[in-house]
Enzyme design. Structure first.
Site, PDB file in Angstrom:
ATOM      1  N   SER A   1      82.027  77.765 -43.115  1.00  0.00           N
ATOM      2  CA  SER A   1      82.987  78.173 -44.148  1.00  0.00           C
ATOM      3  C   SER A   1      82.570  79.460 -44.845  1.00  0.00           C
ATOM      4  O   SER A   1      81.380  79.680 -45.118  1.00  0.00           O
ATOM      5  CB  SER A   1      83.081  77.063 -45.193  1.00  0.00           C
TER       6      SER A   1
ATOM      7  N   TYR B   1      79.354  71.698 -52.001  1.00  0.00           N
ATOM      8  CA  TYR B   1      80.048  71.820 -50.712  1.00  0.00           C
ATOM      9  C   TYR B   1      79.470  72.981 -49.901  1.00  0.00           C
ATOM     10  O   TYR B   1      79.156  72.842 -48.711  1.00  0.00           O
ATOM     11  CB  TYR B   1      81.554  72.031 -50.952  1.00  0.00           C
TER      12      TYR B   1
ATOM     13  N   GLU C   1      82.827  79.873 -47.810  1.00  0.00           N
ATOM     14  CA  GLU C   1      82.203  79.476 -49.075  1.00  0.00           C
ATOM     15  C   GLU C   1      80.685  79.701 -49.037  1.00  0.00           C
ATOM     16  O   GLU C   1      80.054  79.826 -50.078  1.00  0.00           O
ATOM     17  CB  GLU C   1      82.501  78.007 -49.380  1.00  0.00           C
TER      18      GLU C   1
HETATM   19  O1  F7E Z   1      90.782  77.162 -54.302  1.00  0.00           O
HETATM   20  C1  F7E Z   1      91.330  78.630 -57.628  1.00  0.00           C
HETATM   21  C2  F7E Z   1      89.950  78.053 -57.342  1.00  0.00           C
HETATM   22  O2  F7E Z   1      90.691  74.757 -53.679  1.00  0.00           O
HETATM   23  C3  F7E Z   1      91.026  78.552 -54.136  1.00  0.00           C
HETATM   24  C4  F7E Z   1      88.548  74.918 -48.735  1.00  0.00           C
HETATM   25  O3  F7E Z   1      89.327  74.763 -47.568  1.00  0.00           O
HETATM   26  O4  F7E Z   1      88.533  77.295 -48.478  1.00  0.00           O
HETATM   27  C5  F7E Z   1      88.835  76.260 -49.387  1.00  0.00           C
HETATM   28  O5  F7E Z   1      88.063  76.358 -50.573  1.00  0.00           O
HETATM   29  C6  F7E Z   1      90.814  79.278 -55.451  1.00  0.00           C
HETATM   30  C7  F7E Z   1      89.515  78.906 -56.172  1.00  0.00           C
HETATM   31  O6  F7E Z   1      90.123  76.555 -51.952  1.00  0.00           O
HETATM   32  C8  F7E Z   1      93.307  75.926 -59.047  1.00  0.00           C
HETATM   33  O7  F7E Z   1      89.123  78.147 -58.501  1.00  0.00           O
HETATM   34  C9  F7E Z   1      92.874  77.991 -59.523  1.00  0.00           C
HETATM   35  O8  F7E Z   1      88.908  80.076 -56.641  1.00  0.00           O
HETATM   36  O9  F7E Z   1      92.443  76.258 -52.615  1.00  0.00           O
HETATM   37  P1  F7E Z   1      91.075  76.104 -53.124  1.00  0.00           P
HETATM   38  P2  F7E Z   1      88.581  77.039 -51.921  1.00  0.00           P
HETATM   39  O10 F7E Z   1      87.790  76.471 -53.030  1.00  0.00           O
HETATM   40  O11 F7E Z   1      88.573  78.519 -51.778  1.00  0.00           O
HETATM   41  C10 F7E Z   1      87.168  77.344 -48.040  1.00  0.00           C
HETATM   42  C11 F7E Z   1      87.043  78.421 -47.014  1.00  0.00           C
HETATM   43  C12 F7E Z   1      86.656  76.020 -47.593  1.00  0.00           C
HETATM   44  O12 F7E Z   1      85.792  75.948 -46.732  1.00  0.00           O
HETATM   45  C13 F7E Z   1      87.075  74.824 -48.372  1.00  0.00           C
HETATM   46  O13 F7E Z   1      86.874  73.633 -47.625  1.00  0.00           O
HETATM   47  O14 F7E Z   1      91.876  78.881 -56.336  1.00  0.00           O
HETATM   48  N1  F7E Z   1      92.211  77.704 -58.367  1.00  0.00           N
HETATM   49  N2  F7E Z   1      93.536  76.928 -59.951  1.00  0.00           N
HETATM   50  C14 F7E Z   1      92.479  76.434 -58.040  1.00  0.00           C
HETATM   51  N3  F7E Z   1      92.093  75.688 -56.972  1.00  0.00           N
HETATM   52  C15 F7E Z   1      92.548  74.418 -56.915  1.00  0.00           C
HETATM   53  N4  F7E Z   1      92.198  73.647 -55.848  1.00  0.00           N
HETATM   54  N5  F7E Z   1      93.359  73.876 -57.880  1.00  0.00           N
HETATM   55  C16 F7E Z   1      93.761  74.599 -58.973  1.00  0.00           C
HETATM   56  O15 F7E Z   1      94.489  74.089 -59.835  1.00  0.00           O
END
Ligand code: F7E
Length: 332
Positions: A122, A146, A124
């Site tokens: 990832s 993670y 990440e």
């Molecule tokens: O968040 C911001 C949050 O949860 C994206 C997974 O597939 O991609 C994914 O990880 C961004 C972050 O994805 C909310 O703070 C704002 O900056 O959609 P996400 P992620 O954390 O980038 C990587 C490549 C992986 O490997 C992971 O498994 O959006 N954000 N407000 C929010 N995020 C969430 N979930 N919910 C909110 O309300």
């Protein structure tokens, strides 16, 4: 004889697109699935119940499936949730990969067959990024339980390749989305809420950090890169990304304006949705995948956002009520 494949995490977004791709190429598809998740899988898949925390089940499944290729996608994949469940996340996402690698190694030794292994690494892992864009040489700096677990799994995969000569590849995939994305990831949370607001089923949407910058691609394109890695002569690691970045705010703009809505009238900022440590920006340089594998993304940002919100808008009332709005205390 058709080639046989085994997918862990088959009931997830990537598992479903990869299943379709492998069937279209004539593979037999086996899936490792957790109890209670079978309904989410293509009925043609041969299912095997197991949990990545229980190593005893893995070798017998490999002996039954006799795979030529193993796609290891199974994980606790939610970054925010990993702060609340750090030990569980490391067990499933980190040790789960090691258990799978070890089972494949044992199976190869017993059967004398070659098994190609794909690890879902990832972006990440880049975390607090050392440079932009990030490529295969960029140093890692994980920022969540993670990401630490994924980095452990990434290095284990490399070590099994170097120590035992296994055909093991890691795809360092940047964010990839689709109408099948889980509803607690930000893109799908937004498209589902926008559709429900348009249909009068919901009024408010709680979000966290709108300034986060991500490189969002289409999951259907990204599973093609996974497959190409295992068809190449030599195993290696590849960044898979679009190279285009947008903020969460821009994703909101794209989705709500497509429905003639103004997100500012609906979005509330909830401090609980911010992460203890945030990854501010991710932007991938996939030139190695383009050069070596001939892979490139087909779906762009606007098309992706519209595809997702249109699918949610046209979901049946039953589907929409099942996918209810997040509740107070939800971590998504
Ligand atoms: O968040 C911001 C949050 O949860 C994206 C997974 O597939 O991609 C994914 O990880 C961004 C972050 O994805 C909310 O703070 C704002 O900056 O959609 P996400 P992620 O954390 O980038 C990587 C490549 C992986 O490997 C992971 O498994 O959006 N954000 N407000 C929010 N995020 C969430 N979930 N919910 C909110 O309300």
């Amino acid at each position: 004889m058709p080639r046989s494949s085994l997918i862990t995490g088959i009931s997830g977004q990537d598992g479903s697109y990869l299943t379709e791709l492998l069937f279209s190429k004539g593979y037999e598809v086996h899936g490792l699935v957790q109890y209670g998740r079978r309904e989410l899988c293509d009925p043609r898949v041969k299912l095997h119940y197991a949990d990545l925390t229980d190593s005893s089940a893995l070798l017998p499944i490999l002996e039954r499936a006799q795979p030529d290729e193993v796609y290891h996608l199974g994980a606790q994949s939610h970054v925010r949730l990993s702060f609340d469940l750090p030990v569980h996340t490391v067990d499933v996402t980190g040790l789960g990969t090691l258990r799978m690698l070890e089972a494949v190694r044992q199976y190869q030794r017993i059967s004398g067959r070659l098994v190609k292994f794909y690890q879902a690494s990832s972006s990440e892992m880049f975390g607090k990024v050392a440079e932009t864009p990030q490529n295969e040489q960029t140093p890692f700096h994980p920022r969540s339980p993670y990401a630490c677990a994924k980095l452990f799994a990434h290095w284990q995969t490399i070590n099994y390749r170097e120590a035992y000569g296994m055909f093991a590849c890691s795809g360092i995939l940047f964010n990839h989305e689709s109408p099948r994305r889980g509803i607690n990831f930000v893109t799908r949370k937004i498209t589902l809420a926008a559709a429900r607001i348009k249909l009068g089923l919901q009024d408010k949407l709680s979000l966290g950090n709108l300034d986060a910058v991500r490189d969002w691609g289409f999951a259907g394109d990204y599973v093609e890169a996974m497959w190409r890695m295992l068809q190449h002569d030599t195993p290696d690691d590849y960044v898979v990304a679009t190279g285009q970045t947008h903020t969460v705010r821009e994703f909101l703009d794209e989705v709500f304006s497509h429905l003639d809505l103004d997100w500012r009238e609906h979005v509330e900022i909830d401090p609980n949705l911010f992460r203890p440590a945030e990854v501010d920006i991710l932007c991938g340089d996939a030139s190695k995948a383009r050069r070596v594998l001939g892979w490139q993304p087909k779906v762009g940002f606007q098309e992706l956002a519209r595809m997702m919100v249109d699918a949610d808008l046209h979901a049946t009332p039953d589907e929409l009520s099942l996918l209810e709005a997040p509740r107070v205390g939800d971590w998504g």
